[in-house]
Enzyme design. Structure first.
Site, mmCIF file in Angstrom:
data_model
loop_
_atom_site.group_PDB
_atom_site.id
_atom_site.type_symbol
_atom_site.label_atom_id
_atom_site.label_comp_id
_atom_site.label_asym_id
_atom_site.label_seq_id
_atom_site.Cartn_x
_atom_site.Cartn_y
_atom_site.Cartn_z
ATOM 1 N N LYS A 1 -2.529 6.774 1.008
ATOM 2 C CA LYS A 1 -2.455 7.488 2.271
ATOM 3 C C LYS A 1 -1.330 8.323 2.344
ATOM 4 O O LYS A 1 -0.191 8.108 2.613
ATOM 5 C CB LYS A 1 -1.970 6.051 3.201
ATOM 6 C CG LYS A 1 -2.240 6.063 4.459
ATOM 7 C CD LYS A 1 -2.415 4.754 5.254
ATOM 8 C CE LYS A 1 -2.228 4.798 6.574
ATOM 9 N NZ LYS A 1 -2.941 5.847 7.398
ATOM 10 N N GLU B 1 -16.321 6.565 6.432
ATOM 11 C CA GLU B 1 -15.420 5.903 7.328
ATOM 12 C C GLU B 1 -15.337 6.871 8.650
ATOM 13 O O GLU B 1 -15.929 8.133 8.560
ATOM 14 C CB GLU B 1 -14.061 5.445 6.703
ATOM 15 C CG GLU B 1 -13.065 6.734 6.152
ATOM 16 C CD GLU B 1 -11.855 6.540 5.557
ATOM 17 O OE1 GLU B 1 -11.442 5.497 5.921
ATOM 18 O OE2 GLU B 1 -11.356 7.366 4.874
ATOM 19 N N ARG C 1 0.859 -1.356 -0.072
ATOM 20 C CA ARG C 1 0.048 -0.164 0.016
ATOM 21 C C ARG C 1 0.932 1.137 0.113
ATOM 22 O O ARG C 1 0.544 2.208 -0.483
ATOM 23 C CB ARG C 1 -0.957 -0.007 1.183
ATOM 24 C CG ARG C 1 -1.861 1.045 1.152
ATOM 25 C CD ARG C 1 -3.118 0.969 2.484
ATOM 26 N NE ARG C 1 -2.529 1.020 3.420
ATOM 27 C CZ ARG C 1 -3.339 0.728 4.602
ATOM 28 N NH1 ARG C 1 -4.519 0.572 4.470
ATOM 29 N NH2 ARG C 1 -2.785 1.149 5.961
HETATM 30 N N1 PMP Z 1 -8.962 4.977 7.269
HETATM 31 C C1 PMP Z 1 -8.259 5.870 7.515
HETATM 32 C C2 PMP Z 1 -8.454 7.175 6.885
HETATM 33 C C3 PMP Z 1 -7.037 5.620 8.006
HETATM 34 O O1 PMP Z 1 -6.118 6.545 8.271
HETATM 35 C C4 PMP Z 1 -6.924 4.107 8.577
HETATM 36 C C5 PMP Z 1 -5.645 4.024 9.212
HETATM 37 N N2 PMP Z 1 -4.372 3.521 8.208
HETATM 38 C C6 PMP Z 1 -7.911 3.296 8.216
HETATM 39 C C7 PMP Z 1 -8.858 3.847 7.713
HETATM 40 C C8 PMP Z 1 -7.516 1.934 8.623
HETATM 41 O O2 PMP Z 1 -6.732 1.331 7.928
HETATM 42 P P1 PMP Z 1 -5.846 0.057 8.397
HETATM 43 O O3 PMP Z 1 -6.713 -0.816 8.865
HETATM 44 O O4 PMP Z 1 -5.145 -0.270 7.171
HETATM 45 O O5 PMP Z 1 -5.008 0.742 9.319
#
Ligand code: PMP
Length: 291
Positions: A151, A184, A52
């Site tokens: 990200k 989210e 990622r």
């Molecule tokens: N949404 C956002 C905006 C985030 O910053 C994160 C944290 N990385 C997540 C969802 C959750 O993703 P992950 O399970 O890969 O940490």
């Protein structure tokens, strides 16, 4: 506290780990990052996080100057140097130092660093008793402006939402997309459970494709629960049997109240608790060894 930071491939003491104020990561949030956990002496889902990270970098046309395998070895090395058994790892890649204009092609060399330390996102009681959360007016960035699959170091959209939630006395914010559907939370994905089926918004609704989200989908399927990607409104959240959040830092956290409405009887749901247990067992028994 982690004593060392890996900066551009070298271990340096944390107080000496510094980058230029001319770095476009600092000036413009021009860069990408990951958040990774280590459990029981192993780095959890390292390949997925590195894939990622490199995908985020590719989308913003940022060339990470080392290979994925080299990056993974450095992550293990900095964990080892800091004696990490259970911890949190933050790899960051910035555009590098440049001129005061935006132009990324005037930046000389990308910087990359890896912090390996501890994190506690929410106080312990919320994992036991569940988290109250609130919908905020700040909408999730539209995917056409900045895809949620990047990200990036530019988290102001999420930070604004977090401030809003905090102003309402809530620890976490539900962010809606431009059409008013749930996208989210500020650093977590969201799930609802209705009739023993799990639903989570699709990435196209404005959600990051969370790695914990995928782990939970796989675990739920193994436990015999159906999982679906679906658009839903906040009204549908209020009448769900269970709600929970997933994220690397948050792990799996039950939600017991949304916008002042208790979810079911206002205590963590049965399936959520089952998933938390399955997640803990899985996270503690897999991953890339640090030693
Ligand atoms: N949404 C956002 C905006 C985030 O910053 C994160 C944290 N990385 C997540 C969802 C959750 O993703 P992950 O399970 O890969 O940490």
């Amino acid at each position: 506290m982690g004593k060392y930071v890996c900066l551009n491939g070298k271990l340096v003491e944390r107080d000496n780990a510094a980058i230029s104020v001319f770095d476009h990561g600092v000036l413009y949030g021009d860069g990408v990052f990951e958040g990774i956990r280590a459990y029981n002496g192993r780095v959890f889902k390292l390949d997925e996080h590195i894939d990622r990270l490199y995908n985020s970098a590719k989308i913003i046309m940022l060339d990470i100057p080392i290979s994925k395998d080299e990056f993974k070895s450095l992550i293990v090395e900095v964990c080892k140097a800091n004696g990490i058994v259970d911890g949190y790892i933050r790899p960051v890649v910035t555009r590098g130092a440049g001129t005061l204009g935006l132009a990324p092609w005037r930046c000389s060399n990308p910087n990359f660093f890896i912090i390996a330390d501890k994190i506690q996102l929410y106080p312990h009681e919320f994992y036991e008793n569940g988290l109250p959360i609130a919908t905020v007016a700040t909408r999730r960035n539209i995917p056409e402006a900045l895809s949620p699959i990047v990200k990036s170091l530019n988290y102001l959209n999420n930070i604004m939402a977090k401030i809003e939630a905090h102003n309402y006395g809530a620890e976490e914010a539900i962010m809606l997309n431009q059409d008013g559907f749930v996208a989210e939370c500020t650093g977590d994905n969201i799930f609802v459970i209705q009739h023993e089926k799990l639903f989570t918004p699709p990435v196209s609704a404005g959600a990051l494709p969370g790695i914990t989200r995928q782990v939970v989908i796989d675990l739920a399927n193994e436990l015999g629960y159906e999982t679906w990607e679906k658009l839903f409104s906040r009204a549908e959240l209020y009448i769900s049997a269970e709600v929970f959040l997933t994220g690397t830092a948050a792990e799996v956290v039950p939600v017991v109240k949304v916008d002042g409405r208790p979810i079911s009887d206002g205590t963590p749901g049965k399936i959520t608790r089952e998933l938390i247990k399955a997640f803990k067992e899985y996270a503690n028994s897999t991953g890339t060894p640090i030693k």
